[in-house]
Scaffold this motif. Sequence first.
Motif, PDB file in Angstrom:
ATOM      1  N   TYR A 144      -9.850 130.158 -36.495  1.00 20.19           N
ATOM      2  CA  TYR A 144     -11.069 129.783 -35.772  1.00 20.19           C
ATOM      3  C   TYR A 144     -11.470 130.880 -34.799  1.00 20.19           C
ATOM      4  CZ  TYR A 144      -9.854 125.055 -37.284  1.00 20.19           C
ATOM      5  OH  TYR A 144      -9.547 123.959 -38.039  1.00 20.19           O
ATOM      6  N   ARG A 145     -12.739 130.914 -34.473  1.00 17.73           N
ATOM      7  CA  ARG A 145     -13.156 131.702 -33.313  1.00 17.73           C
ATOM      8  C   ARG A 145     -12.752 130.918 -32.056  1.00 17.73           C
ATOM      9  NH1 ARG A 145     -16.898 128.668 -31.009  1.00 17.73           N
ATOM     10  NH2 ARG A 145     -18.830 128.060 -32.053  1.00 17.73           N
ATOM     11  N   GLU A 146     -12.793 131.593 -30.929  1.00 19.29           N
ATOM     12  CA  GLU A 146     -12.446 130.956 -29.648  1.00 19.29           C
ATOM     13  C   GLU A 146     -13.453 129.854 -29.291  1.00 19.29           C
ATOM     14  OE1 GLU A 146     -10.007 132.113 -27.021  1.00 19.29           O
ATOM     15  OE2 GLU A 146      -9.075 132.772 -28.906  1.00 19.29           O
ATOM     16  N   HIS A 147     -13.011 128.866 -28.500  1.00 16.82           N
ATOM     17  CA  HIS A 147     -13.948 127.878 -27.954  1.00 16.82           C
ATOM     18  C   HIS A 147     -15.023 128.593 -27.112  1.00 16.82           C
ATOM     19  CE1 HIS A 147     -11.130 124.739 -28.962  1.00 16.82           C
ATOM     20  NE2 HIS A 147     -10.242 125.086 -28.052  1.00 16.82           N
ATOM     21  N   LEU A 148     -16.238 128.075 -27.133  1.00 14.27           N
ATOM     22  CA  LEU A 148     -17.272 128.554 -26.212  1.00 14.27           C
ATOM     23  C   LEU A 148     -17.275 127.650 -24.979  1.00 14.27           C
ATOM     24  CD1 LEU A 148     -20.246 129.155 -28.694  1.00 14.27           C
ATOM     25  CD2 LEU A 148     -18.440 130.748 -27.986  1.00 14.27           C
TER      26      LEU A 148
ATOM     27  N   ARG B  99     -15.816 127.179 -38.946  1.00 11.53           N
ATOM     28  CA  ARG B  99     -15.331 128.446 -38.348  1.00 11.53           C
ATOM     29  C   ARG B  99     -14.910 128.244 -36.897  1.00 11.53           C
ATOM     30  NH1 ARG B  99     -19.198 128.446 -42.625  1.00 11.53           N
ATOM     31  NH2 ARG B  99     -19.171 130.447 -43.736  1.00 11.53           N
ATOM     32  N   SER B 100     -15.386 127.175 -36.274  1.00  8.12           N
ATOM     33  CA  SER B 100     -14.986 126.831 -34.900  1.00  8.12           C
ATOM     34  C   SER B 100     -14.406 125.429 -34.937  1.00  8.12           C
ATOM     35  CB  SER B 100     -16.202 126.857 -33.971  1.00  8.12           C
ATOM     36  OG  SER B 100     -17.168 125.895 -34.387  1.00  8.12           O
ATOM     37  N   THR B 101     -13.463 125.139 -34.054  1.00  7.52           N
ATOM     38  CA  THR B 101     -12.948 123.764 -34.026  1.00  7.52           C
ATOM     39  C   THR B 101     -14.063 122.801 -33.623  1.00  7.52           C
ATOM     40  OG1 THR B 101     -12.221 123.899 -31.726  1.00  7.52           O
ATOM     41  CG2 THR B 101     -10.614 124.521 -33.412  1.00  7.52           C
ATOM     42  N   GLY B 173     -20.416 119.908 -46.584  1.00  3.05           N
ATOM     43  CA  GLY B 173     -19.589 120.944 -45.975  1.00  3.05           C
ATOM     44  C   GLY B 173     -19.795 121.064 -44.482  1.00  3.05           C
ATOM     45  N   PRO B 174     -19.109 122.023 -43.869  1.00  5.39           N
ATOM     46  CA  PRO B 174     -19.243 122.243 -42.427  1.00  5.39           C
ATOM     47  C   PRO B 174     -20.644 122.753 -42.084  1.00  5.39           C
ATOM     48  CG  PRO B 174     -17.936 123.989 -43.430  1.00  5.39           C
ATOM     49  CD  PRO B 174     -18.178 122.979 -44.503  1.00  5.39           C
ATOM     50  N   ILE B 175     -21.078 122.465 -40.877  1.00  6.26           N
ATOM     51  CA  ILE B 175     -22.373 122.954 -40.391  1.00  6.26           C
ATOM     52  C   ILE B 175     -22.073 123.859 -39.203  1.00  6.26           C
ATOM     53  CG2 ILE B 175     -24.631 122.295 -39.491  1.00  6.26           C
ATOM     54  CD1 ILE B 175     -24.122 119.522 -40.892  1.00  6.26           C
ATOM     55  N   ASP B 176     -21.889 125.130 -39.509  1.00 11.37           N
ATOM     56  CA  ASP B 176     -21.484 126.076 -38.464  1.00 11.37           C
ATOM     57  C   ASP B 176     -22.693 126.640 -37.743  1.00 11.37           C
ATOM     58  OD1 ASP B 176     -18.569 126.720 -38.202  1.00 11.37           O
ATOM     59  OD2 ASP B 176     -18.712 126.864 -40.385  1.00 11.37           O
ATOM     60  N   ASP B 177     -22.436 127.186 -36.555  1.00 17.78           N
ATOM     61  CA  ASP B 177     -23.478 127.935 -35.859  1.00 17.78           C
ATOM     62  C   ASP B 177     -23.863 129.141 -36.719  1.00 17.78           C
ATOM     63  OD1 ASP B 177     -23.265 126.224 -33.720  1.00 17.78           O
ATOM     64  OD2 ASP B 177     -21.944 127.537 -32.558  1.00 17.78           O
ATOM     65  N   ALA B 178     -25.143 129.462 -36.739  1.00 10.48           N
ATOM     66  CA  ALA B 178     -25.615 130.601 -37.543  1.00 10.48           C
ATOM     67  C   ALA B 178     -24.870 131.883 -37.164  1.00 10.48           C
ATOM     68  CB  ALA B 178     -27.119 130.784 -37.368  1.00 10.48           C
ATOM     69  N   ASP B 179     -24.571 132.010 -35.876  1.00 15.77           N
ATOM     70  CA  ASP B 179     -23.868 133.211 -35.389  1.00 15.77           C
ATOM     71  C   ASP B 179     -22.462 133.353 -35.964  1.00 15.77           C
ATOM     72  OD1 ASP B 179     -25.999 133.754 -33.808  1.00 15.77           O
ATOM     73  OD2 ASP B 179     -25.041 133.169 -31.910  1.00 15.77           O
ATOM     74  N   ASP B 180     -21.907 132.252 -36.440  1.00 18.01           N
ATOM     75  CA  ASP B 180     -20.510 132.264 -36.881  1.00 18.01           C
ATOM     76  C   ASP B 180     -20.345 132.540 -38.380  1.00 18.01           C
ATOM     77  OD1 ASP B 180     -19.752 131.671 -34.300  1.00 18.01           O
ATOM     78  OD2 ASP B 180     -19.515 129.512 -34.663  1.00 18.01           O
ATOM     79  N   ALA B 182     -20.848 134.973 -40.265  1.00 15.47           N
ATOM     80  CA  ALA B 182     -20.299 136.264 -40.694  1.00 15.47           C
ATOM     81  C   ALA B 182     -18.830 136.437 -40.297  1.00 15.47           C
ATOM     82  CB  ALA B 182     -21.132 137.398 -40.101  1.00 15.47           C
ATOM     83  N   LEU B 183     -18.272 135.454 -39.604  1.00 15.56           N
ATOM     84  CA  LEU B 183     -16.868 135.570 -39.182  1.00 15.56           C
ATOM     85  C   LEU B 183     -15.944 135.483 -40.400  1.00 15.56           C
ATOM     86  CD1 LEU B 183     -16.905 133.300 -35.983  1.00 15.56           C
ATOM     87  CD2 LEU B 183     -16.841 135.815 -36.090  1.00 15.56           C
ATOM     88  N   PRO B 184     -14.777 136.097 -40.303  1.00 16.00           N
ATOM     89  CA  PRO B 184     -13.884 136.130 -41.474  1.00 16.00           C
ATOM     90  C   PRO B 184     -13.001 134.882 -41.595  1.00 16.00           C
ATOM     91  CG  PRO B 184     -12.930 137.415 -39.697  1.00 16.00           C
ATOM     92  CD  PRO B 184     -14.240 136.884 -39.170  1.00 16.00           C
ATOM     93  N   HIS B 185     -13.483 133.725 -41.097  1.00 17.92           N
ATOM     94  CA  HIS B 185     -12.692 132.491 -41.135  1.00 17.92           C
ATOM     95  C   HIS B 185     -13.111 131.620 -42.303  1.00 17.92           C
ATOM     96  CE1 HIS B 185     -11.290 133.812 -37.337  1.00 17.92           C
ATOM     97  NE2 HIS B 185     -12.383 133.517 -36.669  1.00 17.92           N
ATOM     98  N   TRP B 186     -12.135 131.066 -43.016  1.00 15.57           N
ATOM     99  CA  TRP B 186     -12.446 130.171 -44.134  1.00 15.57           C
ATOM    100  C   TRP B 186     -13.120 128.910 -43.608  1.00 15.57           C
ATOM    101  CZ3 TRP B 186     -11.412 125.259 -46.100  1.00 15.57           C
ATOM    102  CH2 TRP B 186     -11.730 125.072 -47.455  1.00 15.57           C
ATOM    103  N   ALA B 187     -14.040 128.393 -44.392  1.00 17.81           N
ATOM    104  CA  ALA B 187     -14.719 127.145 -44.054  1.00 17.81           C
ATOM    105  C   ALA B 187     -14.910 126.359 -45.338  1.00 17.81           C
ATOM    106  CB  ALA B 187     -16.059 127.425 -43.386  1.00 17.81           C
ATOM    107  N   GLY B 188     -14.765 125.063 -45.248  1.00 15.04           N
ATOM    108  CA  GLY B 188     -14.955 124.238 -46.446  1.00 15.04           C
ATOM    109  C   GLY B 188     -14.394 122.849 -46.234  1.00 15.04           C
ATOM    110  N   VAL B 189     -14.167 122.169 -47.337  1.00 16.07           N
ATOM    111  CA  VAL B 189     -13.750 120.772 -47.291  1.00 16.07           C
ATOM    112  C   VAL B 189     -12.460 120.593 -48.103  1.00 16.07           C
ATOM    113  CG1 VAL B 189     -14.376 118.407 -47.977  1.00 16.07           C
ATOM    114  CG2 VAL B 189     -16.124 119.941 -47.041  1.00 16.07           C
ATOM    115  N   VAL B 190     -11.526 119.844 -47.544  1.00 16.46           N
ATOM    116  CA  VAL B 190     -10.359 119.400 -48.304  1.00 16.46           C
ATOM    117  C   VAL B 190     -10.583 117.924 -48.633  1.00 16.46           C
ATOM    118  CG1 VAL B 190      -7.853 119.162 -48.402  1.00 16.46           C
ATOM    119  CG2 VAL B 190      -8.883 120.982 -47.018  1.00 16.46           C
ATOM    120  N   PRO B 191     -10.851 117.605 -49.907  1.00 17.16           N
ATOM    121  CA  PRO B 191     -11.137 116.204 -50.243  1.00 17.16           C
ATOM    122  C   PRO B 191      -9.897 115.324 -50.138  1.00 17.16           C
ATOM    123  CG  PRO B 191     -11.284 117.611 -52.216  1.00 17.16           C
ATOM    124  CD  PRO B 191     -10.934 118.504 -51.073  1.00 17.16           C
TER     125      PRO B 191
END
Lengths: 221, 221
Positions: A144-148, B99-101, B173-180, B182-191
Amino acid sequence: MSSDSPNPSAPSARTRVRQAPARARYDAATLHQVLDACLVGHVSFVVDDWPMSIPTAIARLDDWLYLHGSRSSRLYQVLAAGAPVSVSVCLVDGLVKARSTFHCSMNYRSAVVMGRAEVVPEDERAELLYRFSERLIPCPRSAYREHLAKELKATMLVRLPLDEASVKIRTGGPIDDADDLALPHWAGVVPLTTAYGEPEPAADLAPGIAVPEMLRALGGR
Amino acid sequence: MSSDSPNPSAPSARTRVRQAPARARYDAATLHQVLDACLVGHVSFVVDDWPMSIPTAIARLDDWLYLHGSRSSRLYQVLAAGAPVSVSVCLVDGLVKARSTFHCSMNYRSAVVMGRAEVVPEDERAELLYRFSERLIPCPRSAYREHLAKELKATMLVRLPLDEASVKIRTGGPIDDADDLALPHWAGVVPLTTAYGEPEPAADLAPGIAVPEMLRALGGR
């Protein structure tokens, strides 16, 4: 044991299991196991004399049951105010088919935690929010990225002590009347299990980013 | 949609979903589907100003939510007295890793039914107890001996109308911030799915009694 006999190991009168008290457990290890097997708890609270029940994500960490949510939500305002609440969880492990419908049952593991929540202090919140997430979605912090700062501000994290709780567990086959054992009706258990599937990447995931190993390993559980 | 905007289709102010109202549903077909996917509901009621939450088997039949239990239990005495109750159910369909908790979530189907229960009249009870069992443990009536009079007498069957209820569903799926993104963190769903296993005969089952076909077929669901 009659259902009226007090169970001396219940932590309080109101957590004493009244129905089928032989299935009750009050030790911390069993309570932790049942809570740790659950992702969601049902939080009960009173609003205008009406009992409300809301499902929400839970995480048992050490001797506390953590709940989190938006600081603006009614549920978390109630929790933060230290109002009386109960949280129940239940996992169904099997359908128990007897020779009579009267003796049909389910195998299950359930728990009820009662108490008043407290707000997690500011200086513990960031760390515990990572642990909360990790309990539910097993990923290292590096995933994860850091908390904001604005996220920490918008998120309420509360915890209930586990000192007033009970567990109820049923296992095994049907318990039929002796008179019914010779009947030509099938009796037994249909087991139920929860299974994690293969992780599915988000539609907006850039190519070449691997699934965290801990998430992939869930499929083997 | 702001979480403060009233949803005109909620059947009452207290069933209006306040958090993430875009995920709310109030139509009967969706409510029935969610309730029918659940074996257990969490019943919330008030005892001495304290909210209690107890997991119990549920069955939606027609436009009612049925609950049953021992006539001597406190829960059923509360229900039979027509005290205010809420029943919540929740199925978790997936872990949503962002990408973020902060944007981590779960996919789920949940429902809350509020109201006052009524006792099922004597002359409907025997039939509805069979239907209740069949909803949870799919077996024809011929798979059981008849109810005994003492069993009918010991069993409380109550029902809540479904006219004050809400459903909340998250999918996708996840709804991340647009800024996030491009981060190299995996995102998705574990059913997550619930699976029925092979029926296991009771230890005291006489040889040569076949598993009811409907029970065996659960494994294919």
